[in-house]
Design an enzyme around this catalytic site. Structure first.
Site, PDB file in Angstrom:
ATOM      1  N   TYR A   1       0.829  -1.212   0.000  1.00  0.00           N
ATOM      2  CA  TYR A   1       0.000   0.000   0.000  1.00  0.00           C
ATOM      3  C   TYR A   1       0.864   1.264   0.000  1.00  0.00           C
ATOM      4  O   TYR A   1       2.093   1.196  -0.001  1.00  0.00           O
ATOM      5  CB  TYR A   1      -0.966  -0.037   1.188  1.00  0.00           C
ATOM      6  CG  TYR A   1      -2.008  -1.138   1.063  1.00  0.00           C
ATOM      7  CD1 TYR A   1      -2.901  -1.150  -0.009  1.00  0.00           C
ATOM      8  CD2 TYR A   1      -2.087  -2.170   1.990  1.00  0.00           C
ATOM      9  CE1 TYR A   1      -3.855  -2.160  -0.140  1.00  0.00           C
ATOM     10  CE2 TYR A   1      -3.041  -3.176   1.869  1.00  0.00           C
ATOM     11  CZ  TYR A   1      -3.924  -3.170   0.801  1.00  0.00           C
ATOM     12  OH  TYR A   1      -4.864  -4.166   0.671  1.00  0.00           O
TER      13      TYR A   1
ATOM     14  N   GLY B   1      -3.976 -13.601  12.424  1.00  0.00           N
ATOM     15  CA  GLY B   1      -5.042 -13.079  11.589  1.00  0.00           C
ATOM     16  C   GLY B   1      -6.122 -14.127  11.494  1.00  0.00           C
ATOM     17  O   GLY B   1      -6.997 -14.280  12.359  1.00  0.00           O
TER      18      GLY B   1
ATOM     19  N   ALA C   1     -20.442 -30.866   5.523  1.00  0.00           N
ATOM     20  CA  ALA C   1     -21.828 -30.434   5.750  1.00  0.00           C
ATOM     21  C   ALA C   1     -22.495 -31.283   6.827  1.00  0.00           C
ATOM     22  O   ALA C   1     -23.115 -30.756   7.762  1.00  0.00           O
ATOM     23  CB  ALA C   1     -22.622 -30.513   4.445  1.00  0.00           C
TER      24      ALA C   1
HETATM   25  C1  LIG Z   1      -9.636 -11.383   5.003  1.00  0.00           C
HETATM   26  C2  LIG Z   1      -8.327 -10.745   5.332  1.00  0.00           C
HETATM   27  C3  LIG Z   1      -8.221  -9.375   5.371  1.00  0.00           C
HETATM   28  C4  LIG Z   1      -7.013  -8.779   5.687  1.00  0.00           C
HETATM   29  N1  LIG Z   1      -6.952  -7.426   5.793  1.00  0.00           N
HETATM   30  C5  LIG Z   1      -5.810  -6.841   6.222  1.00  0.00           C
HETATM   31  C6  LIG Z   1      -5.790  -5.459   6.507  1.00  0.00           C
HETATM   32  O1  LIG Z   1      -6.805  -4.765   6.442  1.00  0.00           O
HETATM   33  N2  LIG Z   1      -4.602  -4.923   6.891  1.00  0.00           N
HETATM   34  C7  LIG Z   1      -3.470  -5.673   7.042  1.00  0.00           C
HETATM   35  O2  LIG Z   1      -2.433  -5.140   7.402  1.00  0.00           O
HETATM   36  N3  LIG Z   1      -3.487  -7.001   6.814  1.00  0.00           N
HETATM   37  C8  LIG Z   1      -4.626  -7.602   6.437  1.00  0.00           C
HETATM   38  N4  LIG Z   1      -4.673  -8.958   6.315  1.00  0.00           N
HETATM   39  C9  LIG Z   1      -3.477  -9.760   6.634  1.00  0.00           C
HETATM   40  C10 LIG Z   1      -3.518 -10.320   8.073  1.00  0.00           C
HETATM   41  O3  LIG Z   1      -3.444  -9.315   9.035  1.00  0.00           O
HETATM   42  C11 LIG Z   1      -2.345 -11.290   8.297  1.00  0.00           C
HETATM   43  O4  LIG Z   1      -1.160 -10.586   8.207  1.00  0.00           O
HETATM   44  C12 LIG Z   1      -2.333 -12.426   7.292  1.00  0.00           C
HETATM   45  O5  LIG Z   1      -3.614 -12.981   7.213  1.00  0.00           O
HETATM   46  C13 LIG Z   1      -1.327 -13.530   7.658  1.00  0.00           C
HETATM   47  O6  LIG Z   1      -1.501 -13.960   8.965  1.00  0.00           O
HETATM   48  P1  LIG Z   1      -2.382 -15.254   9.373  1.00  0.00           P
HETATM   49  O7  LIG Z   1      -1.799 -16.424   8.677  1.00  0.00           O
HETATM   50  O8  LIG Z   1      -2.269 -15.311  10.866  1.00  0.00           O
HETATM   51  O9  LIG Z   1      -3.747 -14.977   8.897  1.00  0.00           O
HETATM   52  C14 LIG Z   1      -5.875  -9.574   5.966  1.00  0.00           C
HETATM   53  C15 LIG Z   1      -5.992 -10.953   5.919  1.00  0.00           C
HETATM   54  C16 LIG Z   1      -7.201 -11.538   5.621  1.00  0.00           C
HETATM   55  C17 LIG Z   1      -7.308 -13.015   5.642  1.00  0.00           C
END
Ligand SMILES: Cc1cc2nc3c(=O)[nH]c(=O)nc-3n(C[C@H](O)[C@H](O)[C@H](O)COP(=O)(O)O)c2cc1C
Ligand code: SF4
Length: 686
Positions: free
Chosen positions: A207, A357, A431
């Site tokens: 970004y 996340g 399901a």
């Molecule tokens: C649906 C979704 C939306 C996300 N939106 C953002 C966001 O708004 N800002 C951001 O920095 N990262 C965003 N991420 C990234 C997550 O914060 C995280 O870094 C990423 O999912 C990897 O971590 P995880 O494996 O624990 O999910 C998003 C991830 C997902 C799945």
């Protein structure tokens, strides 16, 4: 105790956290069109606070309405008038002992023309009742006009389009950059007034702030580009502005991409880890309180939002490299999928705080379950990316995201009415298992019949492809929950109508799944013809064949091809459409195609299978209708499935309700099956 370190308090500047769990920012599409928090969004955060997460970070929050809107239902801190609604949300979060930070964001070039300039108008019209229904057609007509007449460019440090969104891109004027700095600072001031415990600047995932920091996307020659110091100036000005307006002790976090993973064959590698660490050190000097270490950009989406094939912790070396060089707290969501991994990553010095996340989308109570020694009750995230995929499509319809393993993700939780009836569920795929679990929780007596020894249905096949074993977790976890809940599971039991009725059910749910499609092609009954389920389940395999033709390049086809390649065979994939993996989400398609390319698999697109022979196949080019013979020792049909639902007819005379769900009612995704099952289970009345 083994997980104690996860529950030790920790400070980010003056912000005290009760434990090490941080929910990293995730856009959900749950805010209002006006960017204010809704009851749904507040409830979603509260569930995670109650589940033990110490710090919630909101998803991307808009700071500019003209070129800074990134998705329809994101939060916005553009107006003072929205402060009270944020305040109400934050008071409730604080009331439950939670802490919350807001992520300030601008998409820069990672945006779409259709979203440029329309937001002031959307905010006004969103007050009209039923606006969400007309929003999607409005945006579509804008997109149409833009395509035909004029598409406003998206804005970035330099006029270099993002290779993923491929939009016309213009460079910000210097005065606009100064104005943008003010936008960020004003939003931070509003955040503080609204009671946010911290702000996080989004300098990751490609970004705007990252675009300024990276020599890949910033080719400016004014004071905002050209060398390290100038590329840093945008975020530096924002940080200094926030410090001046919000005070030197207002907690400030930066989410930072420290490695863009730009392919090695490019001249400009953008932010490499070495540069990322240098930026991190500079941010520490600027007085940032914590860094949330991430990676990638839209051009490398799978490097910040992994697909299932990535190994847990694969990118922890990035956070570790930064942690060695700075003295401020490090947060990182580096594909952490177990308490053991989280403990190790803190103990070995990779990070201080556990960024989660998707695991918190999948199970809002994850930290509490770990604390209470109930780790085996966690619904684990299977890294299927359905949440992100659904966000991208649903956002344009004004709807929130969904999760394959958590059907309650985007609903406000209410207690369902208790019931005492008996329900027979046939088929223990996703399901059937989900329906059984949700019904049992309502008090029903549930008998679940499964014809195989192992429940799981088609997912048992999906997790057999190389590196896809995490997909199987959703079945393991559902079986565990269904067993704990006391559902009567009868394995190895294929039932007919009579056997079902013997249970005296009040309602019957048929979740009998699907069967692979076998088209009526000449040669389809030959011995060298297989279906994808036979290959993935291991029930049949062309051991003696050398070259195997996989027909169909949907995800199942590509995964089957990967599986066959892993067995040392040569593979040729045949696809009727003009591109491989038609309809597949780009993250899965990119991974699968990369793997196939590495293994030298051949992919024939615009080709239709017309005949199968003993040692070859005949393909017809769908464009010029020319036919060509290709050598192939065996053929694997991966042309999808069709619903299998023979029991419904047999149950015609049954007086109670009969419901058909999951693939048996129409082939879909895990999330479709689980959502349908849950919705039925909560409304079933007998
Ligand atoms: C649906 C979704 C939306 C996300 N939106 C953002 C966001 O708004 N800002 C951001 O920095 N990262 C965003 N991420 C990234 C997550 O914060 C995280 O870094 C990423 O999912 C990897 O971590 P995880 O494996 O624990 O999910 C998003 C991830 C997902 C799945
Ligand atoms: S949709 Fe898939 S990736 Fe997303 S949180 Fe749920 S299980 Fe995880």
């Amino acid at each position: 105790m083994k997980n104690d370190i996860l529950f030790t308090p920790f400070n980010i500047g003056k912000l005290s956290l009760k434990n090490r769990f941080v929910m990293t920012p995730m856009e959900t599409g749950m805010a209002g069109f006006d960017g204010r928090p809704t009851e749904l969004l507040t409830d979603y955060y509260l569930q995670r606070v109650r589940g033990g997460t110490a710090l919630i970070c909101t998803g991307i929050c808009r700071v500019n309405n003209i070129h800074g809107a990134s998705t329809p239902k994101q939060l916005s801190l553009v107006h003072n008038s929205s402060i009270p609604s944020f305040q109400m949300m934050n008071d409730r979060i604080h009331g439950e002992g939670g802490k919350i930070a807001v992520q300030l964001h601008h998409p820069g070039r990672q945006n779409y023309s259709a979203l440029i300039g329309i937001w002031p108008m959307v905010e006004v019209f969103s007050k009209i009742p039923g606006f969400s229904k007309i929003f999607s057609p409005i945006v579509k007509s804008f997109a149409f006009l833009e395509e035909k007449i004029y598409a406003p460019p998206v804005s970035a440090p330099s006029a270099i389009p993002c290779g993923h969104v491929k939009q016309k891109t213009r460079a910000f004027k210097t005065w606009e950059i100064r104005s943008l700095v003010k936008d960020f600072v004003k939003a931070a001031v509003r955040a503080k007034r609204a009671g946010f415990d911290a702000v996080e600047l989004h300098a990751a995932h490609g970004y705007l702030i990252q675009q300024f920091l990276s020599p890949y996307s910033n080719r400016r020659t004014d004071e905002y580009g050209g060398n390290f110091e100038n590329r840093l100036r945008f975020i530096k000005d924002i940080i200094e502005g926030i410090r001046q307006e919000c005070g030197s002790d207002y907690p400030l976090i930066v989410r930072l991409t420290v490695e863009e993973f730009i392919p090695e064959d490019r001249d400009n590698r953008g932010i490499t880890l070495e540069l990322g660490v240098q930026i991190a050190r500079a941010l520490e000097e600027l007085g940032v309180d914590a860094l949330d270490i991430s990676s990638g950009s839209y051009e490398q989406t799978n490097k910040w939002l992994e697909t299932v094939n990535y190994k847990a912790g694969w990118r922890k070396y990035l956070a570790a490299a930064v942690k060695r060089e700075v003295n401020i707290p490090i947060i990182a969501a580096n594909l952490i999928r177990s308490a053991e991994q989280a403990v190790t990553q803190i103990e070995e010095g990779t990070q201080d705080l556990i960024g989660l996340g998707r695991p918190l989308l999948a199970d809002p109570e994850l930290p509490r379950k770990i604390k209470e020694g109930r780790e085996d009750e966690i619904s684990r995230c299977i890294v299927c990316c359905q949440c992100y995929e659904s966000l991208l499509t649903n956002a344009w319809l004004g709807k929130p995201l969904r999760c394959s393993v958590n059907p309650t993700l985007s609903v406000i939780r209410k207690e369902s009415q208790k019931s005492e009836g008996t329900v027979v569920v046939v088929g223990a795929g996703a399901a059937g298992l989900q329906a059984s679990l949700s019904l049992k929780k309502r008090g029903f007596h549930v008998v679940l019949f499964e014809k195989n020894s192992e429940p799981g249905g088609q997912i048992l096949l999906a997790d057999k492809a190389p590196d896809k074993e995490k997909l199987g977790w959703c079945i393991d976890d559902l079986i565990q929950s269904v067993t704990d809940a006391g559902v009567d599971i009868r394995r190895n039991t294929e039932v007919d109508a009579e056997a079902i009725l013997d249970e005296s059910p009040d309602a019957i749910i048929l979740a009998t799944g699907g069967v692979p499609i076998k088209p009526p092609i000449t040669g389809v009954s030959l011995d060298n013809v297989y279906t994808f389920d036979e290959i993935l389940s291991g029930s049949r395999f062309p051991e003696n064949g050398e070259t195997i033709a996989v027909i169909g390049s949907g995800l199942t086809g590509l995964e089957t091809a990967e599986y066959i390649l892993s067995k040392g065979k040569k593979v040729m994939v045949v696809e009727m459409a003009d591109n491989a993996a038609p309809g597949a989400h780009f993250q899965h398609r990119d991974e699968a195609l990369e793997c196939l390319e590495k293994e030298n698999a051949l992919i024939h697109t615009s080709m239709k299978l017309t005949e199968i022979r003993e040692k070859s196949i005949l393909l017809e080019n769908t464009r010029n209708h020319e036919k060509k013979e290709f050598a192939a020792d065996a053929v694997v049909l991966a042309l999808g499935s069709r619903p299998l639902n023979e029991l419904e007819k047999e149950l015609n005379g049954f007086a109670g309700e009969v419901h058909v769900i999951g693939d048996a009612s129409g082939i879909g995704r895990i999330a479709d099956a689980v959502e349908q099952a849950y919705k039925l289970a909560v409304r079933l009345a007998v």
